[in-house]
Enzyme design. Structure first.
Site, PDB file in Angstrom:
ATOM      1  CB  CYS B  12      34.304  50.707  82.373  1.00 45.29           C
ATOM      2  SG  CYS B  12      34.445  49.505  83.540  1.00 45.29           S
ATOM      3  N   GLY B  38      40.076  53.872  81.211  1.00 51.79           N
ATOM      4  CA  GLY B  38      40.558  52.645  82.098  1.00 51.79           C
ATOM      5  C   GLY B  38      41.865  51.978  81.423  1.00 51.79           C
ATOM      6  CG  ASN B 113      31.321  53.187  81.861  1.00 52.21           C
ATOM      7  OD1 ASN B 113      31.787  53.244  83.042  1.00 52.21           O
ATOM      8  ND2 ASN B 113      30.894  54.414  81.275  1.00 52.21           N
ATOM      9  N   GLY B 114      29.751  51.327  84.670  1.00 52.95           N
ATOM     10  CA  GLY B 114      28.788  52.009  85.784  1.00 52.95           C
ATOM     11  C   GLY B 114      29.016  51.425  87.032  1.00 52.95           C
ATOM     12  CE1 TYR B 254      41.267  64.511  85.525  1.00 51.45           C
ATOM     13  CE2 TYR B 254      39.902  62.665  86.140  1.00 51.45           C
ATOM     14  CZ  TYR B 254      41.259  63.077  85.951  1.00 51.45           C
ATOM     15  OH  TYR B 254      42.229  62.300  86.273  1.00 51.45           O
ATOM     16  CB  SER B 295      42.819  66.947  82.995  1.00 48.84           C
ATOM     17  OG  SER B 295      43.416  67.395  84.143  1.00 48.84           O
ATOM     18  CG  ASP B 357      44.076  70.467  88.916  1.00 50.20           C
ATOM     19  OD1 ASP B 357      43.741  70.116  87.935  1.00 50.20           O
ATOM     20  OD2 ASP B 357      44.932  70.116  89.698  1.00 50.20           O
ATOM     21  CG  ASP B 358      40.538  68.840  86.082  1.00 45.36           C
ATOM     22  OD1 ASP B 358      40.340  68.011  86.855  1.00 45.36           O
ATOM     23  OD2 ASP B 358      41.722  68.385  85.505  1.00 45.36           O
TER      24      ASP B 358
END
Lengths: 478, 478, 478, 478
Positions: B12, B38, B113-114, B254, B295, B357-358
């Site tokens: 979120c 999101g 969020n969480g 990320y 990313s 790549d991350d």
């Protein structure tokens, strides 16, 4: 069957099914047959082996399920569905039903047609005890009452909850392993049970939805009954014995579909009979009889037969969606009515018309139709209404909660005639409605709720008493 | 900033505003800047003179508000908004936030969020006490706790409720006369406060959303804080003193947008530093450095600089919606990746490529990208990951709740190299992440939650302990 | 690869395929890779055993084909597709290509990228001879010329028609039994041929579309060539020998995708080389190099490498659709840019920034970006443009037909620097572009059309001569 | 007025207006009243001070103009509009009308209702002379003929073109400075002229569209007339004197709206008269009369009156869109009819029903309706059709071009009765139709085209002669 041009709205239609392959698709077909009971939201919850999944949205059923994947997701052999009319102020998605509830040990989906008269009190009490509410409508209350019941079984919990809510209600409650259906103690809203050829059961608002899915009519749910359907079959109990039939007269007059039966009485036939009786009570010298399409055609044909006057198609309803997205200029807005209804000049020109309408709410539409006919050359327009004047609010699920918008609560018949521009105006008597419906019952008013006409409500008004008193006071002073 | 091709999802983003004309429109702009957090649902609740109105829907923010009347309806000077990633099984509309609550005396809108670690226990206790739940997500729990609190003031009720929930959470709660914001005792999720030039306040997940509405950054919300904003201004209290910073390392690696700052650290700079450190820890003889767009571009440029190798655009991401409505045949499905990413033959042909790549989740995408580069003629592909191997589930709001899908939990680095088809494979060390971020704190792991890498969770796991133990047992046996 | 914030638009991308199962689906994938060449309309015509069917619509490819039945209807083994940018005044459906033609004995579908310079004359002549025109664009003209040709074979008819049209054009023409592809005598627009592993052929605007469908590059179509593909294979003829390579320099600078090759030159590499050369020609004392995403990232990395300055991600482009349906108030409209681009304060604050952009059209966007960086705390912004100033209109298919909107046609470099608010401003030289591209040719300007920079058009201007003269006169007076 | 359940389709409705503010909006209202003539595509072209702009799309008018900006773009004081039924194989956008043509010196928009019998020949000749065709329909032909005419004035060019096309046609042609309307020499399709209170003129397919915009009926366009309307007023000329009235009988029987008049005859009244005549010609002992809604209600009420039997609402048509997006299983597909029509058990159970339908095409729907009534308990179903058997194809604009689908062309009345499952079956005589319509004319068949019933076509068949001969041969052999 409601035309879109009248400001009178049923608040809902419900459909539940248990024990049928393609339960959600059958629910779709059933709701499609009930679409006239609510056009502003629709939803279906399906039960697949005990797991409930929902799809809901604003608009017509076909709009909500335009993406075929939405219905495809609703697998399983049981389902409940709902079509709703949204009253101002609660058009949000959170009010679209069935309401879904998720508990650690159970899931529920609730569909509700009707309106409670003690909702505000119940809500205040529940809130004081920590209950939280998402929607602004009444429908969550029952779920709170069920979950707070200390009774031993779910059925007893539901019965205890039902004894606490008052007003008009037809509830469907789908759980992981059964489907409940409950009707209020006055049977204010219609609710019927049917059976599929394959054995599954259907409970829904009108018999037309049984026909739509090929189910055979078993019986009307009776006032005060709680129906429970599970894999073992159909179980009917009573949650109260204090019952007295008072089914909404407007279902016979206007709401229900002509092909539905309520307590064994066919709606079209009842309306035709109202038309016949109206001809006897309120005859008039005229050339032709014209009904307002589509809801008044049955009554009009009855009037024509009883009066011996020819029944003519003097008004045409455009069958194509009048939902226009155009914002017409003020000058063009008057066109709106003509997009829905048009007068057949070749039929009405020079004729004295008996115009039959089932009821008058605000009068706006009636005035426009009278004008439409006169503009088309009608020599006279005698307006005959196949029901008594609407003078009192309804607190049981129909959207007339204030009399301020009811022309018959504000004006005498003579004043109304003038406002509407008709050459004469007359209404069917209360007795006429009761006789035309002709239910076999000893209940008052022949088993009908006639409160919109005479203010005699079949239940205490609870939370609405104060505002009703205020309405009536204004009413009486006038 | 998540690419669409990786199976790693934040759940979120939240945005709240108080004291601003056009609050809902500013919330729309803020949520647009948070859309990367999101993409499967969005909603806004606005407060107009104490009255709350909501609009919510499935899909991207721009899809939900495609009809401009939806935003126009949200009048008022305060609002909260939410963008959500929907985990499997709870994609329904009832889970789209802000959740709206309607009481006789108050309205609330909650954005969360969480993820809570004691949600199941709390839910079971609440249900036993009669509470009902609509959604399957955790977010209703806080509302129940607040309404059941016996504390004297709303602020004290909220504080009492916050002390009962555990895990990772950033809450926004809009009421008729104020906006609350609360952060968990470990500060696992980011949450910042800003101020508009006109004086109004903003609380949101990332500073990029402050920039999007022209608000000036004031401070990060600290672990254990409850912020209350009303017309009198900003009030910060602590609901607990048992706090210890452990912000999600994956936000730096990320999730967060490169232009956001968390605790004063710019995300792009942290990533670039991870890339530099990776070059030092894991050098390789090669010709060019290529990052996976978008990313990993920061880390790739850091690697290039530190290694002295040229940084090249060897992979191109198609900027147009890859949301295709076509159901490709099995033969065509493999095209899917090529629709999103393509290799630049002219750049990589004949070259030894360091591919940055991350992180690696399932490995599916990495394997395809390695193949894409080799098909384009790369002489070698040395895969370097700018974070340690992801081996443990997250219970605080990121969608990796099972290790079964984590390739690094199932395979050794050598096995992974083979699975992915790379010529070599190496990861950044935990120390490297901690140093690259470089928060000024004495908290363990430099103030980061590193549990996905080392299983050392900053909080008790409560309801998740059992399943974690099972995971780890499998993990250890392997 | 065009950003959405620049007022510079290619008019089209084309894709044709012959001899492949799922031809329409492959065309969809190919057009998706070419979407950057036109976002306002898309269409596909498929050939199923000689019968042509089309689907077309306004908007992005994914929008046009949102209903999967549209693509499913396009069965067959050959197809042509088109994505288009619609210039003002011809945004109607009738201009969406491929244009379909139905004759008693044949069907055609025509897709056109480019612009004719003698269209008005041809049109007038054709109309005088009774020809009728549906669309307002040029593209119907070729069909008229073909059908009016007296040549014996269809191929000769097409060749004769091609000799009559002048300007820039890449045509694809699908018939019942073959696919034609033709390029103008200067090769102003790119067009390449590829082959599928299964043997079928593809002709399309850029090699990135070959990659998207797994086709192998065969060769660039050469100026003046007519390619014919049927079930017997690939046939290449010349319709004229008066050819001279002058491919649009802006394809290398801005339009084509970085992973495409034109005449063997990779676009990313050419842009990076332009950046290197720009660093040599126009060095500046600074701390970091920042490119405008996404089109200028290649040039920026080249500048960074050549200058030795670090390449930083100082600007972030929001990857989510900026197509907002909101009508912001005047006060909020300025937010528009911030919804698309944001500056990374943590990166640019206190730094002297070299800002690399590929080109400047109106200057509006550049001015906003400079301001964005300064608002974010940049100590200085030195704007370096990786192409010469755009001073002259294009008549070959790019939407800069008037110099009134070109800032470089109205102001000196010193004036522009002031308008844009940059601390310094410099452009790459024409020589720099030519060397960076480095085509192997003896044609003037290294085989590039440099007319936007120097007014030296590779063809007579025919119908446009008068308006060009007027432009230049104004230009010179200034 | 067509029900959606019958396979008989008019191909178009047209509406043109000159000299009215809001011309496009009035055209929208007019087309809405003509929607029954075509539901698969709609378009409007408006003329603003000589400049023509079009909007077109697939589907119902309200769907095409769902985005209000589409109508808003169509400014100006003149317009033409079109609703179309798309025959198989030409459902594409290129066939949606009005067709727009753009020339250097002029713009045209053409709307066409009807079908030409010499289209193939004309097309072949035009193609041989270099003409190109976009659409597969006939409608472009007239434009070619006009532009190729050597006549001095546009009016003479149009007249010359009209003399070359044969068959059934009502054309509207909007140009930069005038509106033309033309009718074929037999007046096969209806076309009427009206005038707005503000002075502007309207030409459209039916008088119901005049009523929809408040225009007063002036006169029917006569066979062979060319009407020209410009700012100077209304000008009527004849392009041929070889005329003879033969208006499509199916307009009276089925297509036109009941409130429209054709040559002074009201459609509802004509249908009611057909019903009366049918009762005289084909009486039957029965209890009630039921009409198939909505198209047969007029005839049914006429039959009821003449027979003295009660007219009952034994069938209900669901007023809500039956356009379902669900793909039902084979088992559920049969539900399709029930979603549109349902029998009223309470009305028909135990009754001998006279079922009135206006016509029978394939018989599929009739068979289902008979079954529906029997399933609802009807003791007998006597099917009476208010028109003669449909045995011959129509080449003038109705979608029955092959007799293979006409049950009456394949079976005797006795066979049909058995196929349909009715207890008896009888049709109205040709004489009955002619008398019921009762046009004041000396033309054969009372001025009606009766070819579908008797094969006597009012014009030579030209291109269709061969296939007609083949049809008839099969017909005769049987």
């Amino acid at each position: 069957m409601p035309t879109e041009v009248k400001g009178l709205n049923e608040e809902c239609g419900v459909f539940g099914i248990w024990g049928a392959a393609n339960a959600a698709t059958l629910t779709y077909f059933g709701l499609h047959a009930l679409q006239h009971r609510g056009q502003e939201g629709a939803g279906i919850t399906a039960n697949d082996a005990g797991n409930l999944q929902s799809e809901r949205g604003l608009g017509l059923l076909a709009d909500v399920f335009r993406d075929p994947r939405r219905l495809a997701r609703l697998t399983g052999t049981a389902a409940v569905g709902h079509v709703r009319y949204a009253t101002a102020g609660n058009h949000g998605l959170e009010n679209i039903q069935p309401l879904a509830f998720n508990f650690s040990d159970a899931q529920f989906a609730l569909a509700h047609n009707g309106n409670l008269t003690n909702a505000r009190t119940l809500r205040r009490d529940l809130e004081a005890a920590g209950a939280i509410f998402h929607a602004s409508s009444d429908s969550e209350i029952l779920m709170h009452l069920i979950r707070r019941s200390a009774a031993a079984t779910l059925t007893e919990q539901v019965q205890e909850a039902l004894r606490q809510v008052h007003g008009g209600f037809a509830y469907l409650l789908l759980t992981n392993d059964r489907l409940y259906a409950a009707l209020d103690p006055n049977g204010l809203r219609p609710l019927v049970i049917g059976q599929l050829p394959t054995g599954g059961y259907v409970v829904c608002s009108e018999t037309c939805a049984l026909d739509a899915v090929g189910a055979e009519f078993l019986r009307d749910v009776q006032p005060g009954e709680l129906v429970m359907i599970n894999d073992q079959g159909l179980h009917i109990s009573r949650y109260t014995t204090h019952t007295q039939l008072a089914i909404c007269a407007m279902e016979f007059i206007y709401f229900a579909r002509p092909d539905s039966n309520i307590y064994g009485v066919n709606i079209h036939s009842a309306r035709k009979q109202m038309g016949r009786r109206l001809a006897e009570e309120q005859p008039v010298a005229a050339d032709i009889v014209v009904g307002v399409p589509n809801s008044s055609l049955s009554a009009a044909s009855g009037y024509a037969e009883a009066s011996g006057l020819p029944y003519e198609m003097g008004l045409i309803k455009n069958q194509y969606s009048a939902r226009t997205f155009i914002q017409p200029t003020q000058a063009l807005r008057e066109q709106g009515v003509r997009m829905k209804l048009s007068a057949v000049k070749g039929v009405v020109a020079g004729k004295r018309v008996v115009l039959i309408d089932d009821s008058i709410v605000r009068g706006t539409t009636s005035r426009r139709i009278v004008k439409l006919l006169k503009d088309a050359g009608a020599a006279a327009v005698h307006l005959r209404i196949a029901s008594p004047p609407l003078r009192y609010p309804c607190f049981y699920g129909i959207d007339i909660q204030s009399t301020k918008e009811l022309i018959a609560a504000q004006q005498t018949v003579a004043e109304m005639r003038q406002t509407l521009g008709a050459d004469s105006l007359a209404f069917l008597s209360e007795r006429g409605v009761i006789d035309a419906v002709g239910l076999q019952t000893t209940a008052p008013y022949g088993g009908l709720c006639m409160a919109y006409f005479n203010g005699d409500y079949p239940t205490p008004l609870y939370d609405y008493q104060a505002e009703y008193d205020a309405e009536v006071q204004v009413h009486t002073q006038k």
